[in-house]
Design a protein around this motif. Structure first.
Motif, PDB file in Angstrom:
ATOM      1  N   ASP A   1      -5.051 -12.100   1.160  1.00 22.50           N
ATOM      2  CA  ASP A   1      -4.186 -10.948   1.403  1.00 22.50           C
ATOM      3  C   ASP A   1      -4.252 -10.575   2.873  1.00 22.50           C
ATOM      4  O   ASP A   1      -5.345 -10.413   3.431  1.00 22.50           O
ATOM      5  CB  ASP A   1      -4.624  -9.746   0.567  1.00 22.50           C
ATOM      6  CG  ASP A   1      -4.223  -9.855  -0.887  1.00 22.50           C
ATOM      7  OD1 ASP A   1      -3.481 -10.796  -1.242  1.00 22.50           O
ATOM      8  OD2 ASP A   1      -4.647  -8.981  -1.667  1.00 22.50           O
TER       9      ASP A   1
ATOM     10  N   ILE B   1       1.848  -6.043   1.676  1.00 21.64           N
ATOM     11  CA  ILE B   1       0.678  -6.912   1.594  1.00 21.64           C
ATOM     12  C   ILE B   1       1.235  -8.327   1.479  1.00 21.64           C
ATOM     13  O   ILE B   1       2.053  -8.600   0.599  1.00 21.64           O
ATOM     14  CB  ILE B   1      -0.193  -6.578   0.370  1.00 21.64           C
ATOM     15  CG1 ILE B   1      -0.676  -5.133   0.449  1.00 21.64           C
ATOM     16  CG2 ILE B   1      -1.367  -7.557   0.274  1.00 21.64           C
ATOM     17  CD1 ILE B   1      -1.339  -4.638  -0.821  1.00 21.64           C
TER      18      ILE B   1
ATOM     19  N   VAL C   1      -2.741   0.810  -3.947  1.00 20.87           N
ATOM     20  CA  VAL C   1      -2.202  -0.540  -3.838  1.00 20.87           C
ATOM     21  C   VAL C   1      -1.455  -0.850  -5.124  1.00 20.87           C
ATOM     22  O   VAL C   1      -1.976  -0.626  -6.217  1.00 20.87           O
ATOM     23  CB  VAL C   1      -3.330  -1.585  -3.631  1.00 20.87           C
ATOM     24  CG1 VAL C   1      -2.781  -3.001  -3.678  1.00 20.87           C
ATOM     25  CG2 VAL C   1      -4.053  -1.330  -2.317  1.00 20.87           C
TER      26      VAL C   1
ATOM     27  N   THR D   1       0.874  -1.163   0.000  1.00 20.28           N
ATOM     28  CA  THR D   1       0.000   0.000   0.000  1.00 20.28           C
ATOM     29  C   THR D   1       0.914   1.216   0.000  1.00 20.28           C
ATOM     30  O   THR D   1       2.022   1.178   0.552  1.00 20.28           O
ATOM     31  CB  THR D   1      -0.938   0.058   1.226  1.00 20.28           C
ATOM     32  OG1 THR D   1      -0.155   0.102   2.413  1.00 20.28           O
ATOM     33  CG2 THR D   1      -1.881  -1.130   1.253  1.00 20.28           C
TER      34      THR D   1
ATOM     35  N   GLN E   1      -4.998   0.718   5.212  1.00 18.45           N
ATOM     36  CA  GLN E   1      -6.144   1.160   4.445  1.00 18.45           C
ATOM     37  C   GLN E   1      -7.054   2.120   5.215  1.00 18.45           C
ATOM     38  O   GLN E   1      -8.116   2.468   4.736  1.00 18.45           O
ATOM     39  CB  GLN E   1      -6.921  -0.038   3.881  1.00 18.45           C
ATOM     40  CG  GLN E   1      -7.631  -0.890   4.899  1.00 18.45           C
ATOM     41  CD  GLN E   1      -6.793  -1.997   5.499  1.00 18.45           C
ATOM     42  OE1 GLN E   1      -5.608  -1.845   5.739  1.00 18.45           O
ATOM     43  NE2 GLN E   1      -7.423  -3.115   5.793  1.00 18.45           N
TER      44      GLN E   1
ATOM     45  N   VAL F   1      -3.261  -7.557   5.042  1.00 18.95           N
ATOM     46  CA  VAL F   1      -2.875  -6.161   4.842  1.00 18.95           C
ATOM     47  C   VAL F   1      -2.484  -5.486   6.155  1.00 18.95           C
ATOM     48  O   VAL F   1      -1.580  -4.668   6.185  1.00 18.95           O
ATOM     49  CB  VAL F   1      -4.017  -5.373   4.147  1.00 18.95           C
ATOM     50  CG1 VAL F   1      -3.635  -3.920   3.933  1.00 18.95           C
ATOM     51  CG2 VAL F   1      -4.366  -6.023   2.817  1.00 18.95           C
TER      52      VAL F   1
END
Length: 186
Positions: A139, A127, A77, A55, A70, A141
């Motif tokens: 994923d 990620i 991304v 990210t 996020q 994150v």
């Protein structure tokens, strides 16, 4: 050109920092993609993790004990694509990646960084996906999600892969000079 400068800074950062993928052999190929390789120690168990992307954000995203890239504003991304791997007799592995430039452009735009000309830093966070784990192709994150994904020997080592500062320098070497009919260089 800022994009190329940013990407080069990103991979130069990784080549000088022992905590993330070390990028070697960075190549800009004619189709506009970027290829690079990494060399690391091979895993000793069948369950391992891999970085599948990053990210990108203008600001840090880690607070106290967790990192949630996020949340806290716009972010982008960018996915990295593994295109090959070589195992060596010394226990190391060289892995080859490809990063499509259009994907990096899209990530920068999503993060609100598409019109930036020069800023101090952007922040990258990994990620992950787990190989041979209980949730394939998932994923991970956030910091807590990868820590809790499996029974890692040292889950605290994952913090180093979040809020990685990358200095963006919009300066790049001039390869062409435009000269007007009045003799003014632009």
């Amino acid at each position: 050109m800022l994009l190329m400068s940013l990407i080069l800074e990103l991979f130069v950062f990784f080549s000088t920092t022992p905590v993330a993928y070390a990028a070697d052999n960075i190549q800009f190929v004619p189709d506009g993609s970027i290829k690079f390789s990494t060399k690391s120690t091979a895993a000793t168990t069948s369950i391992r993790y891999k970085t599948v992307g990053f990210t990108i954000a203008r600001d840090k995203r880690c607070k106290s004990t967790d990192c949630v890239p996020q949340q806290g504003g716009p972010y982008g991304v960018v996915r990295i694509i593994q295109v090959g791997e070589e195992r060596h007799s010394d226990g190391s592995v060289t892995t080859y990646f490809n990063v499509p430039v259009d994907k990096v452009n899209a990530a920068l735009k999503a993060a609100g960084l598409d019109k930036v000309s020069d800023i101090d830093k952007i922040w990258l966070s990994s990620i992950f996906q787990v190989i041979n784990g209980s949730r394939p192709n998932t994923d991970f994150v956030t910091l807590q999600s990868i820590k809790n994904a499996e029974s890692w020997a040292d889950p605290n080592k994952f913090r180093q892969y979040y809020d990685i500062p990358v200095k963006v320098d919009a300066e790049y070497p001039v390869t062409q000079i435009y000269r007007t009919s009045e003799g003014v260089d632009r």
